[in-house]
Design a protein around this motif. Structure first.
Motif, PDB file in Angstrom:
ATOM      1  N   GLY A   5      11.739  -4.957 -10.918  1.00  0.00           N
ATOM      2  CA  GLY A   5      12.058  -4.839  -9.419  1.00  0.00           C
ATOM      3  C   GLY A   5      10.911  -4.009  -8.917  1.00  0.00           C
ATOM      4  N   LEU A   6      10.845  -3.868  -7.634  1.00  0.00           N
ATOM      5  CA  LEU A   6       9.650  -3.354  -7.082  1.00  0.00           C
ATOM      6  C   LEU A   6      10.196  -1.714  -6.851  1.00  0.00           C
ATOM      7  N   ILE A   7       9.180  -0.935  -6.956  1.00  0.00           N
ATOM      8  CA  ILE A   7       9.081   0.228  -6.723  1.00  0.00           C
ATOM      9  C   ILE A   7       8.453   0.967  -5.393  1.00  0.00           C
ATOM     10  N   TYR A   8       9.286   1.851  -4.529  1.00  0.00           N
ATOM     11  CA  TYR A   8       8.800   2.231  -3.401  1.00  0.00           C
ATOM     12  C   TYR A   8       9.060   3.920  -3.456  1.00  0.00           C
ATOM     13  N   ALA A  11       8.114  10.118  -2.119  1.00  0.00           N
ATOM     14  CA  ALA A  11       7.367  11.457  -2.021  1.00  0.00           C
ATOM     15  C   ALA A  11       5.946  11.291  -1.369  1.00  0.00           C
ATOM     16  N   PRO A  12       5.755  12.055  -0.401  1.00  0.00           N
ATOM     17  CA  PRO A  12       4.449  12.172   0.076  1.00  0.00           C
ATOM     18  C   PRO A  12       3.218  12.219  -0.586  1.00  0.00           C
ATOM     19  N   SER A  13       3.437  13.189  -1.608  1.00  0.00           N
ATOM     20  CA  SER A  13       2.459  13.466  -2.530  1.00  0.00           C
ATOM     21  C   SER A  13       1.962  12.224  -3.486  1.00  0.00           C
ATOM     22  N   LEU A  14       2.793  11.168  -3.396  1.00  0.00           N
ATOM     23  CA  LEU A  14       2.722  10.020  -4.360  1.00  0.00           C
ATOM     24  C   LEU A  14       1.924   8.981  -3.666  1.00  0.00           C
ATOM     25  N   SER A  15       1.837   9.152  -2.318  1.00  0.00           N
ATOM     26  CA  SER A  15       1.139   8.175  -1.231  1.00  0.00           C
ATOM     27  C   SER A  15       0.124   7.430  -1.988  1.00  0.00           C
ATOM     28  N   LEU A  16      -1.119   8.104  -2.148  1.00  0.00           N
ATOM     29  CA  LEU A  16      -2.381   7.858  -2.489  1.00  0.00           C
ATOM     30  C   LEU A  16      -2.228   7.111  -3.841  1.00  0.00           C
ATOM     31  N   PRO A  24       4.106  -1.649  -3.778  1.00  0.00           N
ATOM     32  CA  PRO A  24       4.270  -2.464  -2.501  1.00  0.00           C
ATOM     33  C   PRO A  24       4.208  -1.366  -1.140  1.00  0.00           C
ATOM     34  N   GLY A  25       4.571  -0.364  -1.431  1.00  0.00           N
ATOM     35  CA  GLY A  25       4.743   0.632  -0.217  1.00  0.00           C
ATOM     36  C   GLY A  25       5.442   2.079  -0.778  1.00  0.00           C
ATOM     37  N   VAL A  26       5.546   2.804   0.328  1.00  0.00           N
ATOM     38  CA  VAL A  26       6.240   4.026   0.272  1.00  0.00           C
ATOM     39  C   VAL A  26       7.228   4.329   1.289  1.00  0.00           C
TER      40      VAL A  26
END
Length: 85
Positions: A5-8, A11-16, A24-26
């Protein structure tokens, strides 16, 4: 076991890192107050990642009212919350 499956990350610290890995996104609460920073961090901008993390620390300190206050300051939205103080 495998997961296809997809993982979103949430945690903002993982955005980059999420963007760099091709996820696919956060899903970030802080993106309500700092959408441009969230987009830029996901796209690989380290300065935006830092700004997003600082804002998240401030907003999360009194969750959910901290996020509501930041969003209000950015966009003039309501500061009332159904949860928390």
């Amino acid at each position: 076991a495998t997961y296809d499956g997809l993982i979103y990350p949430g945690a903002p610290s993982l955005s980059l890192m999420a963007g760099a890995l091709g996820l696919p996104g956060v899903l970030l609460a802080i993106a309500n107050a700092k959408p441009q920073e969230a987009i830029a961090a996901f796209a690989g901008d380290p300065k935006a990642q830092l700004a997003l993390s600082v804002a998240d620390q401030h907003g999360a300190s009194l969750f959910p009212t901290g996020i509501k206050a930041l969003t209000h300051a950015a966009f003039g939205t309501a500061i009332t919350a159904r949860l928390g103080s």
